[in-house]
Design a protein around this motif. Sequence first.
Motif, PDB file in Angstrom:
ATOM      1  N   ALA A 225       0.774  -1.262   0.025  1.00 50.00           N
ATOM      2  CA  ALA A 225       0.079  -0.111   0.100  1.00 50.00           C
ATOM      3  C   ALA A 225       1.081   1.334   0.013  1.00 50.00           C
ATOM      4  N   ASP A 226       2.013   1.308   0.737  1.00 46.39           N
ATOM      5  CA  ASP A 226       3.024   2.290   0.756  1.00 46.39           C
ATOM      6  C   ASP A 226       3.451   2.496  -0.491  1.00 46.39           C
ATOM      7  N   ALA A 227       3.783   1.487  -1.380  1.00 48.83           N
ATOM      8  CA  ALA A 227       4.535   1.564  -2.516  1.00 48.83           C
ATOM      9  C   ALA A 227       3.583   2.350  -3.491  1.00 48.83           C
ATOM     10  N   LEU A 228       2.462   1.822  -3.415  1.00 48.87           N
ATOM     11  CA  LEU A 228       1.343   2.253  -4.511  1.00 48.87           C
ATOM     12  C   LEU A 228       0.667   3.658  -3.957  1.00 48.87           C
ATOM     13  N   GLY A 229       1.106   4.345  -2.716  1.00 46.07           N
ATOM     14  CA  GLY A 229       0.425   5.504  -2.204  1.00 46.07           C
ATOM     15  C   GLY A 229      -1.207   5.313  -1.837  1.00 46.07           C
ATOM     16  N   LEU A 230      -1.350   4.084  -1.134  1.00 42.34           N
ATOM     17  CA  LEU A 230      -2.884   3.762  -0.960  1.00 42.34           C
ATOM     18  C   LEU A 230      -2.890   3.432   0.530  1.00 42.34           C
ATOM     19  N   ASN A 231      -4.487   3.465   1.095  1.00 44.55           N
ATOM     20  CA  ASN A 231      -4.530   3.008   2.287  1.00 44.55           C
ATOM     21  C   ASN A 231      -4.419   1.339   2.097  1.00 44.55           C
ATOM     22  N   ALA A 232      -4.208   0.867   3.254  1.00 40.65           N
ATOM     23  CA  ALA A 232      -3.757  -0.613   3.278  1.00 40.65           C
ATOM     24  C   ALA A 232      -5.292  -1.370   3.297  1.00 40.65           C
ATOM     25  N   ALA A 233      -6.196  -0.758   4.099  1.00 38.71           N
ATOM     26  CA  ALA A 233      -7.428  -1.415   4.238  1.00 38.71           C
ATOM     27  C   ALA A 233      -8.271  -1.317   2.952  1.00 38.71           C
ATOM     28  N   TYR A 234      -8.269  -0.190   2.123  1.00 34.64           N
ATOM     29  CA  TYR A 234      -8.684   0.278   1.135  1.00 34.64           C
ATOM     30  C   TYR A 234      -8.057  -0.764  -0.240  1.00 34.64           C
ATOM     31  N   LEU A 235      -6.808  -1.122  -0.122  1.00 36.39           N
ATOM     32  CA  LEU A 235      -6.247  -1.960  -1.067  1.00 36.39           C
ATOM     33  C   LEU A 235      -6.658  -3.327  -0.966  1.00 36.39           C
ATOM     34  N   SER A 236      -6.800  -3.703   0.287  1.00 34.00           N
ATOM     35  CA  SER A 236      -7.155  -5.173   0.584  1.00 34.00           C
ATOM     36  C   SER A 236      -8.706  -5.352   0.188  1.00 34.00           C
ATOM     37  N   GLU A 237      -9.406  -4.412   0.492  1.00 35.57           N
ATOM     38  CA  GLU A 237     -10.889  -4.492  -0.112  1.00 35.57           C
ATOM     39  C   GLU A 237     -10.795  -4.501  -1.374  1.00 35.57           C
ATOM     40  N   LEU A 238     -10.370  -3.524  -2.095  1.00 34.76           N
ATOM     41  CA  LEU A 238     -10.278  -3.486  -3.729  1.00 34.76           C
ATOM     42  C   LEU A 238      -9.850  -4.916  -4.335  1.00 34.76           C
ATOM     43  N   PHE A 239      -8.522  -5.234  -3.680  1.00 32.99           N
ATOM     44  CA  PHE A 239      -8.101  -6.338  -4.201  1.00 32.99           C
ATOM     45  C   PHE A 239      -9.214  -7.739  -4.100  1.00 32.99           C
ATOM     46  N   HIS A 240      -9.801  -7.871  -3.140  1.00 31.04           N
ATOM     47  CA  HIS A 240     -10.499  -9.018  -3.052  1.00 31.04           C
ATOM     48  C   HIS A 240     -11.727  -8.743  -4.029  1.00 31.04           C
ATOM     49  N   GLU A 241     -12.204  -7.499  -3.998  1.00 32.18           N
ATOM     50  CA  GLU A 241     -13.395  -7.307  -4.838  1.00 32.18           C
ATOM     51  C   GLU A 241     -13.086  -7.701  -6.286  1.00 32.18           C
ATOM     52  N   CYS A 242     -12.023  -7.218  -6.696  1.00 36.64           N
ATOM     53  CA  CYS A 242     -11.500  -7.507  -8.186  1.00 36.64           C
ATOM     54  C   CYS A 242     -11.212  -8.989  -8.513  1.00 36.64           C
ATOM     55  N   GLU A 243     -10.516  -9.680  -7.449  1.00 35.27           N
ATOM     56  CA  GLU A 243      -9.553 -10.828  -7.981  1.00 35.27           C
ATOM     57  C   GLU A 243     -10.461 -12.199  -7.080  1.00 35.27           C
TER      58      GLU A 243
END
Length: 414
Positions: free
Chosen positions: A328-346
């Motif tokens: 998340a830090d490398a992508l400049g995103l919030n960790a919780a948001y990234l986890s939720e987004l990834f689960h939704e897409c994948e």
Amino acid sequence: MNEHYLIKYISYHLHTIVRRYDINGTLLETCCARISFRDLYEDDEIFRIFTGTALPHGKKDIPVILSAEGELAYAMIRTGSRYTLIGPVRMTTPVDFRHTYPGEIPLPDISARPVTKQWLLSVYACEYDTFSKDILLVHNLFHEEEITEEMLNLENSVDKKTDEKLRESFSQLVFTNREYGKVHNPYDQELREFSSIESGDLAQLKRSLSEDYPGEIGTLSEDPLRHAKNRGIVVITLASRAAMRGGVVPEEAYSLSDSYIQKIEKCRDIPAVFHLFYAAEYEYARMVKELKEQKEGTLEKDKNPHINKCKDYIFSHLHGRISIQEIADALGLNAAYLSELFHECEKVTLTEYIRREKINLAKNLLIYSRYSYSEISTYLGFSSQSHLGKYFKSATGMTMRQYRNVYGMKEFDA
């Protein structure tokens, strides 16, 4: 057994002479389907040539093929208490037979007749495969323990010193490379290259092909163009296998491989060769990618761009521990948001995806490398061998040792 019918069949099939001798070389029978055809050698002469060169001998009485006058081929087969001699024939594709006449020790009492072009053209020409199959037919009908074409070739057309020469050449090459500090490119680059094809990851394939190393590609031929072509054939072969592991139908992968290799063989310059085998790698990766998208019911264009960047980061850092916060830090995103987004897409959690990719890389390392289980565990960022082993068995149903025993490259066992 109707031996007369057998030699008649061979004579008609190869359009040549078939002779039978007793153990002392006395002619018992001759059959030639072509009434007007005559051999260059008399019946007793050709038998004496074999006697002075190499008669079938040993436990299996392997048939002997003799090349005479640089153009003709004869075969002598031990058939019970007799010998059957087939020939002459010509090979449509040249074969370098081990036994030749005149050889190193010519037979002074036998003078070869001059070979005229007209007579030579009258000798039946066939592929070696046709000739060898008839030889094996005659031999195996008279022996309980059959021999194979490989055994026939080993005795007649493979230099027995080949293995010794290869070992000598290998030792010399290793010494020379060490002397001049020459090294090959690292193996892990190759793993990334073909793993990206197997997973259908075009971006990772592009990165792996652009990696720079001070090492060299092995020399596959002294001729630069032939070297490039050989390299292309190797790369396409490995890429096709990676694509099959990624789900591409074998027949489709083989056909594409044949097509690209045939094009490479027609190339007249090195840049064209490189263009073709790189194009083949990308084509195989695209095929795997499309299959995965069809299976998952999603197209790349429909995915959030953050997901692709996330996957790229994971693929580039599989050799160590990866945390969601780090990504998340490398992508400049919030960790919780990234986890939720990834689960939704994948449709899988980010942690499960990371673990799955590490297991896939572990499989490749177990198949294609000599790394120990503890080294693989450390390389992939697991706290211990048992830690990786637990997840590996859960994913594959096998321990790492069992997986390597089943799928590992056999040459590593030596």
